[in-house]
Write a protein that holds these residues in place. Structure first.
Motif, PDB file in Angstrom:
ATOM      1  N   CYS A   6     -54.060  22.726 -43.516  1.00 15.26           N
ATOM      2  CA  CYS A   6     -55.180  21.799 -43.701  1.00 15.26           C
ATOM      3  C   CYS A   6     -55.035  20.614 -42.746  1.00 15.26           C
ATOM      4  N   GLY A   8     -57.585  18.290 -42.784  1.00 10.48           N
ATOM      5  CA  GLY A   8     -58.486  17.272 -43.319  1.00 10.48           C
ATOM      6  C   GLY A   8     -57.795  15.917 -43.275  1.00 10.48           C
ATOM      7  N   SER A   9     -58.558  14.847 -43.487  1.00  8.39           N
ATOM      8  CA  SER A   9     -57.955  13.531 -43.240  1.00  8.39           C
ATOM      9  C   SER A   9     -56.776  13.249 -44.167  1.00  8.39           C
ATOM     10  N   GLY A  10     -56.845  13.662 -45.429  1.00  9.97           N
ATOM     11  CA  GLY A  10     -55.726  13.431 -46.349  1.00  9.97           C
ATOM     12  C   GLY A  10     -54.452  14.092 -45.862  1.00  9.97           C
ATOM     13  N   CYS A  11     -54.547  15.339 -45.492  1.00  8.84           N
ATOM     14  CA  CYS A  11     -53.359  16.071 -45.025  1.00  8.84           C
ATOM     15  C   CYS A  11     -52.932  15.604 -43.635  1.00  8.84           C
ATOM     16  N   CYS A  43     -60.559  20.216 -45.322  1.00  6.82           N
ATOM     17  CA  CYS A  43     -60.079  19.833 -46.652  1.00  6.82           C
ATOM     18  C   CYS A  43     -60.213  20.952 -47.689  1.00  6.82           C
ATOM     19  N   GLN A  44     -59.125  21.177 -48.395  1.00  9.05           N
ATOM     20  CA  GLN A  44     -59.085  22.195 -49.448  1.00  9.05           C
ATOM     21  C   GLN A  44     -59.247  21.566 -50.836  1.00  9.05           C
ATOM     22  N   GLU A  45     -59.624  20.312 -50.847  1.00 10.16           N
ATOM     23  CA  GLU A  45     -59.871  19.566 -52.083  1.00 10.16           C
ATOM     24  C   GLU A  45     -58.643  19.433 -52.975  1.00 10.16           C
ATOM     25  N   ARG A  46     -57.489  19.396 -52.325  1.00 11.62           N
ATOM     26  CA  ARG A  46     -56.238  19.139 -53.058  1.00 11.62           C
ATOM     27  C   ARG A  46     -55.486  18.017 -52.342  1.00 11.62           C
ATOM     28  N   CYS A  47     -56.247  17.077 -51.781  1.00 16.96           N
ATOM     29  CA  CYS A  47     -55.695  16.041 -50.898  1.00 16.96           C
ATOM     30  C   CYS A  47     -54.479  15.323 -51.482  1.00 16.96           C
ATOM     31  N   VAL A  52     -51.400  20.599 -47.562  1.00 12.61           N
ATOM     32  CA  VAL A  52     -51.735  21.894 -48.129  1.00 12.61           C
ATOM     33  C   VAL A  52     -51.716  22.949 -47.025  1.00 12.61           C
TER      34      VAL A  52
HETATM   35  S1  FES Z   1     -57.275  16.897 -46.655  1.00 11.94           S
HETATM   36 FE1  FES Z   1     -56.019  18.618 -47.073  1.00 11.94          FE
HETATM   37  S2  FES Z   1     -56.618  19.134 -49.075  1.00 11.94           S
HETATM   38 FE2  FES Z   1     -57.932  17.507 -48.598  1.00 11.94          FE
END
Ligand code: FES
Length: 82
Positions: A6, A8-11, A43-47, A52
């Motif tokens: 992942c 996404g910004s969180g990861c 994003c896999q919605e497990r930020c 992830v």
């Molecule tokens: S950014 Fe990786 S799960 Fe949301």
């Protein structure tokens, strides 16, 4: 095998770029480039549980630069060693 990381910004904030580069080095080290494909996903919605990754369809959360090598040995390399 496809390993999806992942980005996404969180990861990303939790270091997914570094994890990709460690995985790439491990794949090279064990000559698995023909057998493992690295892919990035959003994003896999497990930020909150990041980073992830998915190993084929199995999601692994809480991946970090500290534990990715161990995860590689336990869940990835094992599949290719008799
Ligand atoms: S950014 Fe990786 S799960 Fe949301």
């Amino acid at each position: 095998m496809i390993i999806t990381i992942c980005i996404g910004s969180g990861c990303h904030v939790r270091g997914s770029r570094k994890i990709i580069s460690i995985l790439q080095d491990l794949i090279d080290k064990y000559y698995l480039e023909a057998k493992i494909e690295l892919e990035a996903c959003f994003c896999q919605e497990r930020c909150t549980e990041g980073v992830v990754i998915k190993i084929d369809d199995v999601m692994v959360t809480g991946v970090s630069k500290e534990n990715i090598t161990e995860i590689f040995h336990q869940k990835i390399l094992e599949v290719f060693t008799p």
